[in-house]
Enzyme design. Structure first.
Site, PDB file in Angstrom:
ATOM      1  N   ASP A  15      48.785  57.824  76.525  1.00 54.66           N
ATOM      2  CA  ASP A  15      47.577  56.946  76.857  1.00 54.66           C
ATOM      3  C   ASP A  15      46.724  57.522  77.861  1.00 54.66           C
ATOM      4  OD1 ASP A  15      48.986  55.575  75.174  1.00 54.66           O
ATOM      5  OD2 ASP A  15      48.996  53.841  76.025  1.00 54.66           O
ATOM      6  N   LYS A  97      49.138  53.999  68.421  1.00 53.66           N
ATOM      7  CA  LYS A  97      50.122  52.833  68.370  1.00 53.66           C
ATOM      8  C   LYS A  97      49.404  51.459  68.990  1.00 53.66           C
ATOM      9  CE  LYS A  97      50.824  53.429  73.075  1.00 53.66           C
ATOM     10  NZ  LYS A  97      50.226  52.635  73.934  1.00 53.66           N
ATOM     11  N   CYS A 136      53.128  51.580  79.648  1.00 56.65           N
ATOM     12  CA  CYS A 136      53.324  52.516  78.495  1.00 56.65           C
ATOM     13  C   CYS A 136      54.260  53.636  78.625  1.00 56.65           C
ATOM     14  CB  CYS A 136      51.964  52.858  77.827  1.00 56.65           C
ATOM     15  SG  CYS A 136      51.165  51.574  76.890  1.00 56.65           S
TER      16      CYS A 136
HETATM   17  C1  VGL Z   1      48.729  50.047  78.570  1.00 55.99           C
HETATM   18  C2  VGL Z   1      48.278  47.809  79.268  1.00 55.99           C
HETATM   19  C3  VGL Z   1      47.765  47.494  78.058  1.00 55.99           C
HETATM   20  C4  VGL Z   1      49.272  51.150  78.976  1.00 55.99           C
HETATM   21  C5  VGL Z   1      48.190  49.713  77.262  1.00 55.99           C
HETATM   22  O1  VGL Z   1      48.892  52.296  78.283  1.00 55.99           O
HETATM   23  O2  VGL Z   1      50.096  51.447  79.800  1.00 55.99           O
HETATM   24  N1  VGL Z   1      48.729  49.065  79.543  1.00 55.99           N
HETATM   25  N2  VGL Z   1      47.841  48.413  76.966  1.00 55.99           N
END
Ligand code: VGL
Ligand code: ZN
Length: 189
Positions: A15, A97, A136
């Site tokens: 991410d 995802k 994540c």
């Molecule tokens: C994430 C909060 C919401 C992350 C993703 O990538 O850690 N954190 N969605």
């Protein structure tokens, strides 16, 4: 004392998206600092995976839908793009995802073909970095252990949200207790 990277290893960059970096809608403090160590690390790997948080508008994890987060990483928006500084060249597989409108998916393994794909490539060990340590990255590293992979977490290439101070450190400890090795990109060769 270094860890030697070989054919059966994969790097998972979790991410590393604009919305999770300074200026983004769910900015992780100093999130952009993971880009440089990840670019350096990626050159050493035969297999490099990038995950993307990839939510439909009005996703269940958004505050407008009763979730904990401001809207972020909405499919097809600028904020969902990978950080512009992240080298695309080494990326062999992109895993999206969190696309089920009704449920959150922090882990790159949740609802994706990542485990099968890694096995099909002969990957036995995954190195994990990216954003965010306490969400994540944590979920991806713990699922990788559950899927039977050896796991190495690159602590200089992760940054935490730290909603509560210490969340990032606690998450690293949890990953270690689950059998992950903690090291830095400086230690891999
Ligand atoms: C994430 C909060 C919401 C992350 C993703 O990538 O850690 N954190 N969605
Ligand atoms: Zn999300």
């Amino acid at each position: 004392m270094g860890i030697r990277v070989s054919e059966g290893d994969a790097l998972i960059m979790v991410d590393v998206q604009k919305d999770f970096c300074p200026g983004g809608s769910l900015a992780v403090p100093r999130g952009d600092e993971v880009v440089e160590p990840l670019n350096r690390a990626a050159r050493k790997f035969r297999h490099v995976v990038a995950t993307q948080d990839w939510h439909p508008p009005g996703h269940a994890s958004f505050q407008e839908s009763g979730g904990p987060w401001p809207p972020h990483c909405v499919q097809g928006t600028r904020g969902a793009e990978l950080h512009p500084g992240l080298d695309r060249g080494p990326i062999e597989k992109l895993v999206r995802k969190g696309d089920d409108p009704a449920k959150d998916a922090y882990s790159g393994f949740d609802g994706t073909d990542l485990a099968e794909w890694l096995r099909s490539q002969g990957v036995k060990r995954v190195f994990v970095g990216g954003l965010a340590t306490d969400y994540c990255v944590r979920a991806t590293a713990l699922d990788a252990r559950k899927e039977g992979f050896e796991v190495v977490v690159l602590t200089d290439a992760v940054r935490a949200v730290d909603v509560n101070p210490g969340d990032g450190e606690k998450a690293l400890e949890e990953m270690r207790e689950a059998g992950a090795i903690l090291t830095t990109t400086e230690e891999i060769e």
